[in-house]
Design a protein around this motif. Structure first.
Motif, PDB file in Angstrom:
ATOM      1  N   UNK A   1       0.828  -1.208   0.000  1.00  0.00           N
ATOM      2  CA  UNK A   1       0.000   0.000   0.000  1.00  0.00           C
ATOM      3  C   UNK A   1       0.865   1.263   0.000  1.00  0.00           C
ATOM      4  N   UNK A   2       1.843   1.312   0.886  1.00  0.00           N
ATOM      5  CA  UNK A   2       2.675   2.513   1.002  1.00  0.00           C
ATOM      6  C   UNK A   2       3.475   2.763  -0.257  1.00  0.00           C
ATOM      7  N   UNK A   3       4.033   1.728  -0.850  1.00  0.00           N
ATOM      8  CA  UNK A   3       4.876   1.921  -2.022  1.00  0.00           C
ATOM      9  C   UNK A   3       4.066   2.280  -3.264  1.00  0.00           C
ATOM     10  N   UNK A   4       2.834   1.787  -3.375  1.00  0.00           N
ATOM     11  CA  UNK A   4       1.982   2.218  -4.483  1.00  0.00           C
ATOM     12  C   UNK A   4       1.562   3.672  -4.309  1.00  0.00           C
ATOM     13  N   UNK A   5       1.377   4.125  -3.079  1.00  0.00           N
ATOM     14  CA  UNK A   5       1.096   5.546  -2.846  1.00  0.00           C
ATOM     15  C   UNK A   5       2.301   6.388  -3.260  1.00  0.00           C
ATOM     16  N   UNK A   6       3.520   5.905  -2.967  1.00  0.00           N
ATOM     17  CA  UNK A   6       4.727   6.612  -3.405  1.00  0.00           C
ATOM     18  C   UNK A   6       4.753   6.720  -4.922  1.00  0.00           C
ATOM     19  N   UNK A   7       4.405   5.641  -5.608  1.00  0.00           N
ATOM     20  CA  UNK A   7       4.358   5.667  -7.073  1.00  0.00           C
ATOM     21  C   UNK A   7       3.335   6.689  -7.560  1.00  0.00           C
ATOM     22  N   UNK A   8       2.175   6.738  -6.912  1.00  0.00           N
ATOM     23  CA  UNK A   8       1.150   7.711  -7.301  1.00  0.00           C
ATOM     24  C   UNK A   8       1.655   9.142  -7.126  1.00  0.00           C
ATOM     25  N   UNK A   9       2.360   9.409  -6.033  1.00  0.00           N
ATOM     26  CA  UNK A   9       2.898  10.753  -5.805  1.00  0.00           C
ATOM     27  C   UNK A   9       3.965  11.099  -6.843  1.00  0.00           C
ATOM     28  N   UNK A  10       4.814  10.139  -7.185  1.00  0.00           N
ATOM     29  CA  UNK A  10       5.824  10.393  -8.220  1.00  0.00           C
ATOM     30  C   UNK A  10       5.175  10.639  -9.577  1.00  0.00           C
ATOM     31  N   UNK A  11       4.115   9.909  -9.882  1.00  0.00           N
ATOM     32  CA  UNK A  11       3.404  10.133 -11.142  1.00  0.00           C
ATOM     33  C   UNK A  11       2.754  11.511 -11.162  1.00  0.00           C
ATOM     34  N   UNK A  12       2.167  11.922 -10.047  1.00  0.00           N
ATOM     35  CA  UNK A  12       1.556  13.251  -9.972  1.00  0.00           C
ATOM     36  C   UNK A  12       2.596  14.353 -10.168  1.00  0.00           C
ATOM     37  N   UNK A  13       3.747  14.223  -9.490  1.00  0.00           N
ATOM     38  CA  UNK A  13       4.785  15.249  -9.625  1.00  0.00           C
ATOM     39  C   UNK A  13       5.374  15.233 -11.026  1.00  0.00           C
ATOM     40  N   UNK A  14       5.564  14.039 -11.600  1.00  0.00           N
ATOM     41  CA  UNK A  14       6.136  13.967 -12.953  1.00  0.00           C
ATOM     42  C   UNK A  14       5.188  14.550 -13.988  1.00  0.00           C
ATOM     43  N   UNK A  15       3.887  14.481 -13.751  1.00  0.00           N
ATOM     44  CA  UNK A  15       2.934  15.113 -14.668  1.00  0.00           C
ATOM     45  C   UNK A  15       3.163  16.628 -14.715  1.00  0.00           C
ATOM     46  N   UNK A  16       3.389  17.233 -13.552  1.00  0.00           N
ATOM     47  CA  UNK A  16       3.664  18.665 -13.520  1.00  0.00           C
ATOM     48  C   UNK A  16       5.032  18.989 -14.107  1.00  0.00           C
ATOM     49  N   UNK A  17       5.997  18.064 -13.932  1.00  0.00           N
ATOM     50  CA  UNK A  17       7.338  18.299 -14.462  1.00  0.00           C
ATOM     51  C   UNK A  17       7.357  18.240 -15.990  1.00  0.00           C
ATOM     52  N   UNK A  18       6.553  17.364 -16.593  1.00  0.00           N
ATOM     53  CA  UNK A  18       6.582  17.163 -18.039  1.00  0.00           C
ATOM     54  C   UNK A  18       5.493  17.930 -18.779  1.00  0.00           C
ATOM     55  N   UNK A  19       4.567  18.539 -18.054  1.00  0.00           N
ATOM     56  CA  UNK A  19       3.495  19.284 -18.709  1.00  0.00           C
ATOM     57  C   UNK A  19       4.084  20.474 -19.477  1.00  0.00           C
ATOM     58  N   UNK A  20       3.605  20.719 -20.695  1.00  0.00           N
ATOM     59  CA  UNK A  20       4.137  21.842 -21.467  1.00  0.00           C
ATOM     60  C   UNK A  20       3.878  23.176 -20.778  1.00  0.00           C
ATOM     61  N   UNK A  21       4.796  24.096 -20.977  1.00  0.00           N
ATOM     62  CA  UNK A  21       4.621  25.448 -20.458  1.00  0.00           C
ATOM     63  C   UNK A  21       3.522  26.154 -21.244  1.00  0.00           C
ATOM     64  N   UNK A  22       2.967  27.254 -20.734  1.00  0.00           N
ATOM     65  CA  UNK A  22       1.963  28.002 -21.481  1.00  0.00           C
ATOM     66  C   UNK A  22       2.464  28.396 -22.863  1.00  0.00           C
TER      67      UNK A  22
END
Length: 478
Positions: A426-447
Motif C-alpha cells: 500500500x505505502x509503495x503504491x502511494x509513493x508511485x502515485x505521488x511520483x506520477x503526480x509530480x512527474x505530470x507537472x514536471x513534463x506538462x508543457x509550459x503556457x
C-alpha cells in the motif's frame, strides 16, 4: 530577428501502454512458469489471474490518461513488472508450503487482493490530489502523523513484538506496519521544512578541511531526527526503520543544500549512535553479532536472534548460481519467512544472479525516473519530495538486499513491490502515485505563446487546450 518554431510535446501514454504489455508478459509468464516447474502444467487459474492483473494495469493507465496525461510513462510499467514477479514468487512458495503439514499458506491470494487495494488507493490519490504543492500546507501535520505512526507499536494493547522487533500493530483482525506509512508522512514534512530553511542550512557556517560545516544552532533538526531514529532502534528493536528514516532525512538535506558536510555528519552520527546502542543494549548487540559472526555455531543456533535464517538464505543463493535453478525447481521454502523478509534469497536461488540483477536494475531505473522527475519539476517542494521518495525506494531496496547478502546487518524491512506484506505494498503504491503526480507537472508543457503584438509588446499566453492531446509549444529563437 525573431522566428517562431513550433514543436510537439508528446504525453507518452502510448509508450506507457507498450511497456505495460511487456511488464504484464513478464509477470504472467513467471506465474505460468511456476506452475510448470512445480506441477508440470500451467496453473488452472492462469486466465483469471492474467485477466485480473491486466485489468488493474489498464485501469491505472486509464486514470493516468484522465488525470495525469503527462506523467512519466516508464514508472507504472516498472512497478507492474516488479509487483508481478513478486506475486509469482509468493505463489511458488505457497505451493511449497501447502505440501508441508501445519504450515501457513495462501499468501499469494492475499497478496493479489492487497495489490488490487493498493492500485485502487494509488488511483484515488491521483484523482483527488490535483496539485502536489497542496501537501506543503500540511508540513507540520505530516510531522505529527509520521511520528505518531512510528511510535504506534509501543502503545500497549495494539503493539506486537514479532521475531524480536516491535514494529507491528494489530487492531482486531487487521495487522499493519505503521512505519511504512510514516516514511511518506515524514518525507512530506522534510520537504516542506527544508524548502523553507534551506538557505540558512546551505549558506551559514565555517569551512574546515574543505567541508563547510553548519553553525551549531542549525544542527537542531538533524539531532532531533537522529535521536528519534535511535529511539526506534532501542525501543522497537528495529534497525531497518531507524536506518531508513534517518537516511532519508540526510539525503533530502543534501538535496536541499548540496553540502557534503551534512552527509558526513549524518554518517558519523548514525554509526556512532548504533555502536553505542550495540554496546549498551543486548538486543541491538545480538543483531550485530549475528551479522559479524554468522557462521559461528553458537550464533547460528541461537534462538531468537541467531544467524540461521541469514546463513540458509546465503546457501540458497549460492545454489542458484549464475542462472538459477529455474522457477519451481529450487528449495526456497527452507528459509524462514522466505515470502517476506527473505524473498530476495528465494528469487536469487531460482532466478540466479542474472535474474536478481535484472530485478535490481528495474528498481534502480524506477528510482532514476523519480530523481529525473525531481530535476524536471519547477517548484522546490516538488523537487525535494520527489527526490526523497525516489531515494527511499532505492535505499529500502539496498538495505534489504544488503542485509540478505550480509553486506550490512539484517533488518526487518521488506523489498518494495516484491515481498509479501499489505502495509509495504500500500505505502509503495502511494509513493508511485505521488511520483506520477509530480512527474505530470514536471513534463506538462509550459503556457503557449499564441501571438506577438505588432508593436513588439508583451505576447499573450494561452494555456494548453487539453490534457489528453499533444500540445504545440512555441519556441522563440533569436
Amino acid at each position: 530577428m525573431t522566428t517562431i518554431e513550433p514543436h510537439r510535446v508528446r504525453a507518452g501514454r502510448g509508450t506507457e501502454l507498450g511497456l505495460l504489455a511487456i511488464a504484464l508478459i513478464i509477470g504472467i509468464g513467471a506465474y505460468a512458469l511456476v506452475g510448470l516447474g512445480v506441477e508440470g502444467e500451467v496453473p488452472p487459474d492462469v486466465v483469471g489471474y492474467a485477466a485480473g492483473l491486466v485489468g488493474l494495469a489498464l485501469a491505472m493507465h486509464v486514470v493516468l490518461r484522465w488525470r495525469a496525461p503527462y506523467a512519466d510513462p516508464v514508472i507504472l510499467p516498472l512497478t507492474v513488472a516488479l509487483n508481478g514477479v513478486g506475486l509469482a514468487m509468493i505463489y511458488r512458495l505457497d505451493l511449497a508450503y501447502a505440501a508441508k503439514p501445519n504450515h501457513d499458506h495462501g499468501f499469494a491470494g492475499r497478496q493479489l487482493a492487497w495489490t488490487a487495494i493498493s492500485v485502487a488507493l494509488a488511483a484515488i490519490v491521483l484523482i483527488l490530489l490535483r496539485d502536489h504543492r497542496t501537501l506543503r500546507r500540511y508540513t507540520y501535520t505530516a510531522m505529527v502523523v509520521g511520528l505518531a505512526l512510528v511510535a504506534l507499536p509501543l502503545v500497549p494493547g495494539i503493539g506486537q513484538q514479532i521475531n524480536g522487533a516491535r514494529i507491528w500493530v494489530r487492531i482486531g483482525p487487521i495487522g499493519m506496519q505503521p512505519a511504512e506509512f510514516a516514511k511518506i508522512a515524514l518525507a512530506i514534512f522534510f520537504a516542506g521544512y527544508l524548502v523553507t530553511h534551506r538557505d540558512t542550512l546551505a549558506l551559514a557556517g565555517t569551512k574546515v578541511l574543505g567541508l563547510q560545516l553548519p553553525r551549531a544552532r542549525d544542527l537542531g533538526p538533524i539531532i532531533i531526527v537522529w535521536a528519534a531514529s535511535l529511539a526506534v532502534l532501542v525501543l522497537e528493536r528495529d534497525l531497518g526503520t531507524s536506518l531508513l528514516l534517518f537516511g532519508m532525512f540526510v539525503a533530502m538535506l543534501y538535496l536541499a543544500t548540496e553540502r557534503l558536510s551534512w552527509v558526513v555528519i549524518g554518517l558519523l552520527l548514525f554509526v556512532g549512535g548504533a555502536a553505542v546502542a550495540a554496546t549498551a543494549f543486548s538486543h541491538v548487540g545480538a543483531r550485530f553479532e549475528a551479522w559479524l559472526h554468522a557462521l559461528d555455531p553458537d550464533v547460528y543456533s541461537r534462538t531468537p536472534g541467531g544467524s540461521g535464517q541469514l546463513v540458509q538464505g546465503l546457501f540458497g543463493m549460492a545454489a542458484g548460481g549464475l542462472f538459477g535453478t529455474g522457477l519451481g525447481q529450487g528449495r526456497p521454502d527452507t528459509v524462514p519467512y522466505a515470502e517476506s523478509d527473505f524473498i530476495v534469497a528465494s528469487l536469487g536461488e531460482e532466478l540466479g544472479l542474472t535474474g536478481l540483477m535484472a530485478l535490481l536494475m528495474i528498481s534502480l531505473v524506477l528510482a532514476e525516473r523519480g530523481l529525473r522527475t525531481a530535476i524536471g519539476v519547477r517548484d522546490g517542494f516538488g523537487k525535494l519530495l520527489a527526490g526523497g521518495l525516489a531515494f527511499v525506494v532505492a535505499f529500502q531496496t539496498f538495505v534489504v538486499v544488503g542485509g540478505v547478502t550480509r553486506l550490512i546487518p539484517l533488518t526487518g524491512l521488506t523489498t518494495p513491490f516484491l515481498a509479501y506484506g499489505g502495509s509495504s505494498l500500500l505505502a509503495n503504491w502511494v509513493i508511485v502515485a505521488l511520483l506520477l503526480r509530480i512527474s505530470n507537472d514536471a513534463r506538462r508543457p509550459a503556457p503557449v505563446l499564441s501571438a506577438l503584438t505588432p508593436a513588439g509588446g508583451i505576447p499573450a499566453l494561452d494555456e494548453p487546450e487539453g490534457d489528453d492531446e499533444p500540445t504545440e509549444r512555441i519556441r522563440t529563437v533569436r
